[in-house]
Design a protein around this motif. Structure first.
Motif, PDB file in Angstrom:
ATOM      1  N   GLN A 197      39.504  40.047-116.516  1.00  0.00           N
ATOM      2  CA  GLN A 197      39.058  40.019-114.941  1.00  0.00           C
ATOM      3  C   GLN A 197      39.918  41.125-114.239  1.00  0.00           C
ATOM      4  O   GLN A 197      39.284  41.686-113.330  1.00  0.00           O
ATOM      5  CB  GLN A 197      39.262  38.724-114.510  1.00  0.00           C
ATOM      6  CG  GLN A 197      38.294  37.541-115.108  1.00  0.00           C
ATOM      7  CD  GLN A 197      38.870  36.850-116.239  1.00  0.00           C
ATOM      8  OE1 GLN A 197      39.759  37.386-116.809  1.00  0.00           O
ATOM      9  NE2 GLN A 197      38.008  35.963-116.510  1.00  0.00           N
ATOM     10  N   SER A 201      38.415  44.406-112.513  1.00  0.00           N
ATOM     11  CA  SER A 201      38.553  44.606-110.950  1.00  0.00           C
ATOM     12  C   SER A 201      39.326  45.869-110.703  1.00  0.00           C
ATOM     13  O   SER A 201      39.171  46.526-109.794  1.00  0.00           O
ATOM     14  CB  SER A 201      39.594  43.319-110.547  1.00  0.00           C
ATOM     15  OG  SER A 201      39.901  43.585-109.205  1.00  0.00           O
ATOM     16  N   GLY A 205      37.829  48.926-108.477  1.00  0.00           N
ATOM     17  CA  GLY A 205      38.387  49.245-107.421  1.00  0.00           C
ATOM     18  C   GLY A 205      37.959  50.672-106.898  1.00  0.00           C
ATOM     19  O   GLY A 205      37.869  51.045-105.832  1.00  0.00           O
ATOM     20  N   GLU A 208      33.423  50.801-107.722  1.00  0.00           N
ATOM     21  CA  GLU A 208      32.617  50.565-106.685  1.00  0.00           C
ATOM     22  C   GLU A 208      32.674  50.985-105.353  1.00  0.00           C
ATOM     23  O   GLU A 208      31.902  50.622-104.566  1.00  0.00           O
ATOM     24  CB  GLU A 208      32.862  49.031-106.772  1.00  0.00           C
ATOM     25  CG  GLU A 208      31.757  48.092-107.529  1.00  0.00           C
ATOM     26  CD  GLU A 208      31.931  46.531-107.190  1.00  0.00           C
ATOM     27  OE1 GLU A 208      33.077  46.073-106.835  1.00  0.00           O
ATOM     28  OE2 GLU A 208      31.017  45.817-107.435  1.00  0.00           O
ATOM     29  N   HIS A 230      28.090  44.358-114.296  1.00  0.00           N
ATOM     30  CA  HIS A 230      27.773  42.718-113.859  1.00  0.00           C
ATOM     31  C   HIS A 230      26.409  42.089-114.177  1.00  0.00           C
ATOM     32  O   HIS A 230      26.206  40.943-114.099  1.00  0.00           O
ATOM     33  CB  HIS A 230      28.021  42.817-112.440  1.00  0.00           C
ATOM     34  CG  HIS A 230      29.469  42.937-112.074  1.00  0.00           C
ATOM     35  ND1 HIS A 230      30.698  42.424-112.836  1.00  0.00           N
ATOM     36  CD2 HIS A 230      30.005  43.609-111.275  1.00  0.00           C
ATOM     37  CE1 HIS A 230      31.621  42.610-112.366  1.00  0.00           C
ATOM     38  NE2 HIS A 230      31.583  43.412-111.199  1.00  0.00           N
ATOM     39  N   GLN A 239      33.361  36.678-115.794  1.00  0.00           N
ATOM     40  CA  GLN A 239      33.500  36.056-114.461  1.00  0.00           C
ATOM     41  C   GLN A 239      33.795  34.383-114.543  1.00  0.00           C
ATOM     42  O   GLN A 239      34.135  34.137-113.443  1.00  0.00           O
ATOM     43  CB  GLN A 239      32.410  36.307-113.472  1.00  0.00           C
ATOM     44  CG  GLN A 239      32.089  37.647-113.578  1.00  0.00           C
ATOM     45  CD  GLN A 239      31.024  38.139-112.263  1.00  0.00           C
ATOM     46  OE1 GLN A 239      30.943  37.816-111.252  1.00  0.00           O
ATOM     47  NE2 GLN A 239      30.141  39.013-112.800  1.00  0.00           N
ATOM     48  N   PHE A 412      23.333  32.768-112.625  1.00  0.00           N
ATOM     49  CA  PHE A 412      24.025  32.870-111.029  1.00  0.00           C
ATOM     50  C   PHE A 412      25.459  32.753-111.252  1.00  0.00           C
ATOM     51  O   PHE A 412      26.007  32.021-110.834  1.00  0.00           O
ATOM     52  CB  PHE A 412      23.384  31.885-110.333  1.00  0.00           C
ATOM     53  CG  PHE A 412      21.813  31.849-110.184  1.00  0.00           C
ATOM     54  CD1 PHE A 412      21.492  32.938-109.399  1.00  0.00           C
ATOM     55  CD2 PHE A 412      21.162  30.900-110.632  1.00  0.00           C
ATOM     56  CE1 PHE A 412      19.951  32.930-109.274  1.00  0.00           C
ATOM     57  CE2 PHE A 412      19.603  31.060-110.800  1.00  0.00           C
ATOM     58  CZ  PHE A 412      19.214  31.973-109.888  1.00  0.00           C
ATOM     59  N   HIS A 414      27.747  34.193-109.521  1.00  0.00           N
ATOM     60  CA  HIS A 414      28.031  34.445-108.222  1.00  0.00           C
ATOM     61  C   HIS A 414      28.327  33.062-107.275  1.00  0.00           C
ATOM     62  O   HIS A 414      28.934  32.977-106.410  1.00  0.00           O
ATOM     63  CB  HIS A 414      27.702  35.506-107.264  1.00  0.00           C
ATOM     64  CG  HIS A 414      27.786  36.749-108.040  1.00  0.00           C
ATOM     65  ND1 HIS A 414      28.822  37.619-107.910  1.00  0.00           N
ATOM     66  CD2 HIS A 414      26.834  37.732-108.582  1.00  0.00           C
ATOM     67  CE1 HIS A 414      28.632  38.791-108.411  1.00  0.00           C
ATOM     68  NE2 HIS A 414      27.330  38.886-109.094  1.00  0.00           N
ATOM     69  N   ALA A 415      27.348  32.112-107.675  1.00  0.00           N
ATOM     70  CA  ALA A 415      27.200  31.110-107.042  1.00  0.00           C
ATOM     71  C   ALA A 415      28.264  29.797-107.282  1.00  0.00           C
ATOM     72  O   ALA A 415      28.718  29.994-108.431  1.00  0.00           O
ATOM     73  CB  ALA A 415      25.801  30.373-107.257  1.00  0.00           C
TER      74      ALA A 415
ATOM     75  N   ALA B  36      21.310  33.337-104.170  1.00  0.00           N
ATOM     76  CA  ALA B  36      22.301  32.577-104.901  1.00  0.00           C
ATOM     77  C   ALA B  36      23.093  33.681-105.750  1.00  0.00           C
ATOM     78  O   ALA B  36      24.348  33.656-105.897  1.00  0.00           O
ATOM     79  CB  ALA B  36      21.588  31.740-106.231  1.00  0.00           C
ATOM     80  N   ALA B  39      25.906  34.889-103.294  1.00  0.00           N
ATOM     81  CA  ALA B  39      26.784  33.517-102.637  1.00  0.00           C
ATOM     82  C   ALA B  39      28.130  34.031-102.751  1.00  0.00           C
ATOM     83  O   ALA B  39      28.551  34.786-103.742  1.00  0.00           O
ATOM     84  CB  ALA B  39      26.413  32.231-103.344  1.00  0.00           C
ATOM     85  N   ALA B  48      39.414  45.994-104.602  1.00  0.00           N
ATOM     86  CA  ALA B  48      39.950  46.688-103.590  1.00  0.00           C
ATOM     87  C   ALA B  48      39.378  47.994-103.640  1.00  0.00           C
ATOM     88  O   ALA B  48      38.941  48.220-104.996  1.00  0.00           O
ATOM     89  CB  ALA B  48      41.647  46.753-103.714  1.00  0.00           C
ATOM     90  N   MET B  53      43.797  51.060-104.337  1.00  0.00           N
ATOM     91  CA  MET B  53      43.996  51.127-105.674  1.00  0.00           C
ATOM     92  C   MET B  53      45.110  52.232-105.908  1.00  0.00           C
ATOM     93  O   MET B  53      46.080  52.170-106.745  1.00  0.00           O
ATOM     94  CB  MET B  53      42.941  50.948-106.559  1.00  0.00           C
ATOM     95  CG  MET B  53      41.839  49.843-106.467  1.00  0.00           C
ATOM     96  SD  MET B  53      42.529  48.124-106.809  1.00  0.00           S
ATOM     97  CE  MET B  53      42.950  48.479-108.404  1.00  0.00           C
TER      98      MET B  53
END
Lengths: 626, 265
Positions: A197, A201, A205, A208, A230, A239, A412, A414-415, B36, B39, B48, B53
């Motif tokens: 993770q 990330s 950074g 994205e 993703h 995730q 899902f 992200h939920a 969803a 969310a 970040a 970074m």
């Protein structure tokens, strides 16, 4: 300047065992090296200045962190070598490729330590600064500290060397031995020191960041890398906390980690000719062949027309299906309430009285809307399903519910609810195991159902009672029944059509289930055995990616249809609520059989399985008339 | 009943039902999955931007609990941030580090008030601790600050009010905090006169030019009683002599900065 002594120099190739003995002679230092007392000022986290652009720059050094870091053996000026006075002004950027005069390393290897090799690989990678890079790109290129904080001295806990160390510790009590041995053993196991993770990330950074995407070109694969990652199963598992799933470095770098190159570079680990080797590494997909390069590892509809078509087609199918089903539900509900032929709660339903003025005869079908006048047992009157079909249905309901509960959270990710469900199920690894075992049961049940159907059909053929009208095979009559039923719901027809054992709704549902089970099983195999499926599946480049995409889309559609349509029709509609027991005992109530399966009722009366309700009504009417 | 056939009713019912069905299907197909998918992520990794970074601190990755606790409870920090000194580029970092341990009025209290105050500890309201304030004790096994749960206490000048020692300046009072927040939000819309008036109102009792000098605290007979404040002997000794012993003993050439001579004698 610092009063330093000459370092100990040993000849290259010095016998390792002797070096080890020497190593043990060092006692582990309890505190970080700070001979210049730099921490006098730098131990304060608020040692901060304001840059010209207004940003706050911190010069604080966490002494506890430094003491436990990989750089604990170094003093500040070993890296910040241009500092010659205190207080000092701006210092030069640290060159991580410089040589470190680490005494312990020199004893072990016979030479000074350096990150030179890694720095060279990084410089040659896509992240290294190139002479022809425009300034805006140079500004965004990462350096060592962009990814590496000084907190990486993590000793693995679960290593096989523990028992070896325990024996050594009988004589060698020195902490240094334990630390070095454990550190090396830890590296042999090739464990990453950061969770996936955090690595994703870290990459996200920059990748994205709109500023980076603008420089790279917003529609390039590199600029969309995070979004398309993703959409993959790798990301979704990650995730939810999975640690054995592929993150950026697993695929885009070799064991060197720093040699990330453009995918079209033949030396890149994700070049089509090299990709299968990356998939095989770390034991992820040991059977991967070069055909796995056909798989769209970053799922992007923009670069795969088949995927784009599938996405739009599934949306159209879902919208169309739900619209038709909801319309039927609404119309039927309206008519059932309007005609008052059903109390909402099933147990409060009482048969209507047939008026004496109505002209009736005792023959089958002589009474219109007969279902309104019959008595019935709420637990079921007439046989409808065999015990095998009841078991089939029960297993299907259980395995489907469990599959949805364990699979949809990944659709899902992200939920918040998805994370709650996964936590309740015992974490993502347990959930995956449950989902796979459940999928196997689901598939076995499908085969069981096929066996039951074939055996039943053969038995009836042998007895000469096989009638295709009583099967789920669609016929033109079903279309006519649908048209007739809609007219009835709208108040344009006096009664419902006379339908077979399986009416148009059940056939529609059954066909959808055949399609859904096939897609879910095939696409599930693509997710579970990608290296096998990619080898044997035709039209791999399109079909494989489409099937993987369909797994989630089809599941969502199936869940919506089951929850909103099937359960409503069977247990929720006025006159059916709260439950029909067919799923339990295989029996159907008389009123239901007559209303929606009149031809089956007729057949059962002729076979002596059911009583003729018209005769009963005539008898009762005569008696009441007296 | 169905015998009373009404095409108008059929049309109205069909229209209403189909409209509802289309709406529900549209929501479930196009709106719900998107909602969803967007969310809030509860357990996703913290992201970040590239800028942060690329410039994140290499040697510090722990949160500033002290700042988190005071950032919206101190009128001084609300307006001036935790790094308020930015004029003198070479010493501002050294001065700024004090904000982790002192309230601003420790140094910026008007001279006329010095006789009325004594120094003590203040904590943000609602925070309870069991250990000693961070930085007051040295762990003999490591030579570093001992670990504690009190990262929130700040030294502040106190005066006696009805037998209780309370902060001399009410920088953490609800009124002062509200004034500071109001100023922060309306700053761009205020006229120069309004700004001046608000600034003067907020800084009553403070002295921005004739502040306390380094040696007034960091000396054996300084204005701050380090032992009385709970510092252990080692730490108090370090603070009283400015911890310079390490530098003096480890450097053959030691450049004592002129600016310290000039500004912080």
């Amino acid at each position: 300047m610092e009063k330093s002594s000459e370092p100990i120099c040993l000849p290259r190739g010095f016998p390792l065992f002797f070096a080890w003995v020497l190593l043990l002679s060092f006692s582990a230092s309890a505190s970080a090296r700070d001979p210049e007392n730099c921490l006098m000022c730098h131990k304060y986290k608020r040692l901060q200045s304001i840059a010209d652009n207004g940003t706050v720059r911190s010069f604080g050094v966490d002494p506890h962190l430094f003491q436990a870091s990989v750089h604990q053996e170094l003093s500040c000026i070993d890296c910040h070598s241009d500092i010659e006075k205190i207080p000092h002004g701006a210092v030069a950027k640290v060159d991580c490729a410089k040589t470190c005069h680490l005494d312990r390393w020199r004893i072990l290897s016979g030479s000074d330590f350096s990150h030179r090799e890694v720095a060279a690989a990084f410089a040659a990678s896509v992240h290294g600064q190139k002479p022809n890079d425009p300034p805006e790109r140079v500004r965004l290129k990462p350096t060592c500290t962009s990814c590496h904080a000084n907190d990486l001295f993590v000793v693995g806990q679960d290593i096989a060397s523990t028992s070896v160390l325990a024996r050594c510790a009988n004589c060698h009590k020195e902490e240094t031995l334990t630390k070095v041995f454990t550190h090396i053993a830890h590296r042999f196991k090739h464990q990453t020191t950061r969770p996936p993770q955090e690595i994703v990330s870290l990459c996200a950074g920059c990748h994205e960041d709109p500023a980076v995407q603008q420089v790279l070109g917003a529609d390039t694969p590199a600029a969309q890398a995070v979004a398309t990652y993703h959409a993959t199963l790798h990301s979704r598992l990650m995730q939810f906390g999975a640690t054995d799933t592929a993150h950026c470095l697993h695929c885009h770098a070799t064991s060197n980690i720093h040699d990330i190159r453009r995918p079209d570079d033949p030396a890149s680990s994700v070049h089509p000719r090299m990709r299968h080797l990356s998939c095989r590494s770390d034991g992820c997909h040991p059977g991967a062949t070069d055909r796995i390069a056909m798989v769209d590892s970053h799922i992007s509809p923009n670069k795969n027309p088949a995927l784009l078509f599938t996405e739009h087609a599934m949306q159209a199918v879902m919208f169309g299906t739900l619209t038709v089903l909801f319309s039927l539900m609404g119309l039927e509900t309206y008519r059932r309430i309007k005609n008052r032929d059903a109390r909402f709660f099933r147990w409060r339903r009482v048969p209507q009285r047939l008026e004496c003025t109505d002209a009736i005869s005792p023959r089958l079908g002589a009474v219109p809307n007969l279902h309104r006048y019959v008595t019935f047992n709420p637990r079921g009157d007439l046989p409808r399903y065999s015990i095998h079909i009841v078991i089939n249905h029960g297993l299907m309901a259980l395995t489907f519910a469990l599959a949805a509960a364990t699979g949809l959270p990944l659709f899902f990710p992200h939920a918040a609810l998805s994370h709650t469900v996964i936590d309740l199920l015992g974490g993502i690894n347990t959930t995956r195991l449950v989902h796979r075992i459940n999928a196997a049961l689901f598939t076995l049940n499908c085969f069981y159902h096929i066996v039951v159907l074939i055996a039943g059909m053969l038995r009836r053929m042998q007895q000469g009672t096989f009638d295709i009208a009583r099967t789920q095979v669609p016929r033109w009559k079903d279309v006519c029944d649908l048209y007739h039923d809609v007219r009835y719901f709208l108040g344009l027809a006096p009664s419902r059509p006379r339908m077979e054992k399986f009416m148009y709704k059940q056939k529609l549902h059954y066909l959808a289930m055949i399609w859904g089970c096939s897609v879910l099983t095939l696409s599930g195999c693509c997710l579970l055995f990608p290296e096998v499926m990619v080898t044997y599946l035709p039209f791999t480049r399109s079909l494989f990616n489409v099937l993987r995409r369909l797994h989630g889309e089809e599941s969502l559609l199936a869940v919506l249809v089951i929850l909103l349509w099937h359960l409503y029709n069977v247990h929720g509609a006025p006159g059916r609520f709260p439950v029909q027991w067919t799923f339990w005992n295989g029996k159907i109530a008389k009123d239901h059989q007559i209303e929606e399966h009149f031809l089956e009722y007729e057949r059962q009366v002729r076979e002596g399985v059911a009583a003729c309700e018209e005769e009963r009504l005539v008898t009762e009417k005569i008696m009441n008339g007296r | 009943m169905a015998d009373n056939r009404s095409p108008l009713e059929a049309l109205l019912v069909a229209g209403a039902v189909i409209a509802c069905a289309v709406g529900a299907a549209w929501y479930l197909t196009f709106v719900f999955p998107r909602q969803a998918a967007q969310a809030p992520i509860e357990k996703s990794p913290v992201r970040a931007g590239a800028a942060s970074m690329l410039h994140r601190p290499f040697h510090y990755n722990t949160p500033d609990k002290n700042l988190e606790a005071w950032s919206e409870r101190s009128a001084c920090i609300i307006c001036h941030s935790a790094s308020p000194h930015g004029k003198d580029r070479q010493v501002m970092a050294v001065i700024n580090l004090h904000t982790e341990f002192l309230t601003c009025d420790c140094c910026h209290l008007k001279n006329e008030h010095h006789e009325k105050v004594r120094f003590g500890w203040v904590r943000p309201p609602g925070i309870t601790v069991s250990g000693k304030p961070y930085g007051t004790t040295i762990d003999p096994s490591t030579g570093l600050f001992a670990q504690t749960d009190d990262h929130y206490s700040l030294i502040a000048p106190l005066h006696e009010v009805n037998g209780r020692w309370e902060p001399f300046l009410s920088f953490a009072s609800e009124k002062a905090v509200a004034l500071a927040r109001s100023y922060r939000e309306r700053k761009e819309r205020l006229s120069a006169d309004e700004r001046t008036q608000l600034v003067q109102e907020a800084h009553q009792g403070t002295e921005l030019k004739e502040f306390v000098r380094c040696s007034q605290c960091h000396s054996y007979k300084g204005i701050m009683d380090f032992y009385g404040l709970g510092f252990d002997q080692t730490r108090a000794h370090q603070l009283e002599k400015l911890e310079v012993s390490g530098m003096l003993t480890n450097y053959e050439v030691f450049y004592f900065p002129e600016l310290f001579e000039k500004k912080f004698k």
